[in-house]
Structures are given as C-alpha cells and as structure tokens.
Write a protein that holds these residues in place. Structure first.
Motif, PDB file in Angstrom:
ATOM      1  N   ASP A   1      59.990 -35.428 -14.620  1.00  0.00           N
ATOM      2  CA  ASP A   1      59.479 -34.067 -14.722  1.00  0.00           C
ATOM      3  C   ASP A   1      60.610 -33.114 -14.345  1.00  0.00           C
ATOM      4  O   ASP A   1      61.336 -33.349 -13.384  1.00  0.00           O
ATOM      5  CB  ASP A   1      58.300 -33.855 -13.779  1.00  0.00           C
TER       6      ASP A   1
ATOM      7  N   TRP B   1      50.505 -21.829  -6.722  1.00  0.00           N
ATOM      8  CA  TRP B   1      50.090 -22.656  -7.857  1.00  0.00           C
ATOM      9  C   TRP B   1      50.820 -23.995  -7.821  1.00  0.00           C
ATOM     10  O   TRP B   1      50.210 -25.049  -7.991  1.00  0.00           O
ATOM     11  CB  TRP B   1      50.369 -21.941  -9.184  1.00  0.00           C
ATOM     12  N   LEU B   2      52.103 -23.943  -7.557  1.00  0.00           N
ATOM     13  CA  LEU B   2      52.912 -25.158  -7.527  1.00  0.00           C
ATOM     14  C   LEU B   2      52.477 -26.081  -6.391  1.00  0.00           C
ATOM     15  O   LEU B   2      52.456 -27.309  -6.554  1.00  0.00           O
ATOM     16  CB  LEU B   2      54.386 -24.779  -7.389  1.00  0.00           C
ATOM     17  N   GLN B   3      52.094 -25.518  -5.267  1.00  0.00           N
ATOM     18  CA  GLN B   3      51.620 -26.328  -4.143  1.00  0.00           C
ATOM     19  C   GLN B   3      50.405 -27.165  -4.545  1.00  0.00           C
ATOM     20  O   GLN B   3      50.274 -28.318  -4.156  1.00  0.00           O
ATOM     21  CB  GLN B   3      51.290 -25.412  -2.964  1.00  0.00           C
ATOM     22  N   GLU B   4      49.523 -26.590  -5.353  1.00  0.00           N
ATOM     23  CA  GLU B   4      48.328 -27.305  -5.814  1.00  0.00           C
ATOM     24  C   GLU B   4      48.631 -28.355  -6.871  1.00  0.00           C
ATOM     25  O   GLU B   4      47.901 -29.336  -6.999  1.00  0.00           O
ATOM     26  CB  GLU B   4      47.318 -26.316  -6.407  1.00  0.00           C
ATOM     27  N   HIS B   5      49.691 -28.149  -7.654  1.00  0.00           N
ATOM     28  CA  HIS B   5      49.952 -28.999  -8.813  1.00  0.00           C
ATOM     29  C   HIS B   5      51.253 -29.787  -8.724  1.00  0.00           C
ATOM     30  O   HIS B   5      51.620 -30.452  -9.686  1.00  0.00           O
ATOM     31  CB  HIS B   5      49.984 -28.134 -10.077  1.00  0.00           C
ATOM     32  N   ARG B   6      51.915 -29.729  -7.613  1.00  0.00           N
ATOM     33  CA  ARG B   6      53.249 -30.308  -7.477  1.00  0.00           C
ATOM     34  C   ARG B   6      53.283 -31.785  -7.842  1.00  0.00           C
ATOM     35  O   ARG B   6      52.379 -32.541  -7.496  1.00  0.00           O
ATOM     36  CB  ARG B   6      53.803 -30.104  -6.080  1.00  0.00           C
ATOM     37  N   PRO B   7      54.344 -32.186  -8.538  1.00  0.00           N
ATOM     38  CA  PRO B   7      54.512 -33.608  -8.817  1.00  0.00           C
ATOM     39  C   PRO B   7      54.970 -34.345  -7.558  1.00  0.00           C
ATOM     40  O   PRO B   7      55.512 -33.733  -6.630  1.00  0.00           O
ATOM     41  CB  PRO B   7      55.596 -33.636  -9.891  1.00  0.00           C
TER      42      PRO B   7
ATOM     43  N   TRP C   1      57.402 -26.117 -16.983  1.00  0.00           N
ATOM     44  CA  TRP C   1      57.348 -27.508 -16.537  1.00  0.00           C
ATOM     45  C   TRP C   1      57.428 -28.426 -17.750  1.00  0.00           C
ATOM     46  O   TRP C   1      56.582 -28.380 -18.631  1.00  0.00           O
ATOM     47  CB  TRP C   1      56.054 -27.726 -15.777  1.00  0.00           C
TER      48      TRP C   1
ATOM     49  N   ARG D   1      54.531 -29.141 -20.260  1.00  0.00           N
ATOM     50  CA  ARG D   1      53.266 -29.326 -19.542  1.00  0.00           C
ATOM     51  C   ARG D   1      52.623 -28.029 -19.138  1.00  0.00           C
ATOM     52  O   ARG D   1      51.397 -27.909 -19.123  1.00  0.00           O
ATOM     53  CB  ARG D   1      53.486 -30.177 -18.291  1.00  0.00           C
ATOM     54  N   ALA D   2      53.437 -27.039 -18.756  1.00  0.00           N
ATOM     55  CA  ALA D   2      52.863 -25.779 -18.296  1.00  0.00           C
ATOM     56  C   ALA D   2      53.908 -24.675 -18.337  1.00  0.00           C
ATOM     57  O   ALA D   2      55.102 -24.928 -18.178  1.00  0.00           O
ATOM     58  CB  ALA D   2      52.346 -25.928 -16.857  1.00  0.00           C
TER      59      ALA D   2
END
Length: 150
Positions: free
Chosen positions: A2, A36-42, A127, A142-143
């Motif tokens: 990613d 947002w990134l905190q919720e979706h982080r790889p 992303w 992805r986003a």
C-alpha cells in the motif's frame, strides 16, 4: 504493498520555503485527514516525510513517529519517491507526506503508466495498492480523501 500519498496541508506564504508553517486552516485540514487515516490505517505503516516544517506538521497531526527523507523535499521527483518507498515491491504500507508536483506526477504514473502534471489538492490523501491478477500486476486506487469532505 500500500502506498499513501498525502500532500501537506495549507501553509503560510513566504520564504524561506522550508520553514513555512501550516495556517490555522491547514492545521484543521491535517487533523481531519489524520482522523480518517487513524480509522482506516493499514497495518505495518511506515511514515516518510519531507524535511519542510509544513510537511512535518501535517505528519505530526497523525503520528509523531515518522522518518524525514530529504529526497521527498519540494524539489523531489518521482524517481526519489520510488526509491524512498520501494514501490511496488516492498511489503506493508508506506505513507509519504510531501509536495507537488512530485506527488501528482507519481499518482499519474501509477494510474496511467506515465508521469503527467496531475494535481493533488493541499491536505488530500491518495491511497494506492498493487496486486497480481492472472499474472498481471495491477495498481488500484483505494481512496482519495479531501479534507473538505471528512
């Protein structure tokens, strides 16, 4: 792998360029995208950042653990991005906090196969991931996250 490309948030105008700080609006942009990134982080996310103040402030809205890479500075280029991130062969995920025009040119290369002057809006995150399907390597977007919409 990613690969996340995050353009620094809005910064004050002026010189010297490397010491420009985020505006109040830029700080809000960085916090919104960071949330947002905190919720979706790889998983296994490495964070690489340009040495400028505005990129370090943007990255710090998300994490204090990032590596400053000189090749990602305002005069950076796609070759430097590819080298720093190891795209597409590295494992895990890499978040790059950097600048135009290199980030936009990288996005163009990943999606179209050639560099072009695409623009990534200030504070926005793109992303990408890669995969192999039927023996063919593919790049997947992805986003795209804009601070105005999170």
């Amino acid at each position: 792998m990613d690969l996340l490309l995050w353009r620094h948030a809005e910064a004050v105008d002026g010189t010297p360029d490397h010491t420009r700080e985020l505006t109040e609006r830029g700080q809000k942009q960085a916090r919104r995208v960071a949330a947002w990134l905190q919720e979706h982080r790889p998983k296994r996310l490495a964070i690489l950042c340009s040495p400028t103040v505005r990129t370090r402030q943007t990255a710090a809205a998300f994490s204090d653990e990032f590596e400053v890479v000189n090749a990602l500075g305002p005069d950076g280029n796609v070759a430097g991005l590819l080298s720093a991130t190891g795209w597409p062969d590295s494992s895990g995920a890499v978040l790059v906090v950097g600048h135009q025009p290199a980030l936009g040119r990288m996005a163009a290369l990943l999606l179209s196969g050639s560099e072009a002057d695409w623009t990534i809006k200030k504070g926005s995150l793109w992303w990408f991931t890669n995969r192999v399907r039927d023996g063919e390597t593919q790049t997947v977007l992805r986003a795209v996250i804009s601070p105005d919409f999170v």
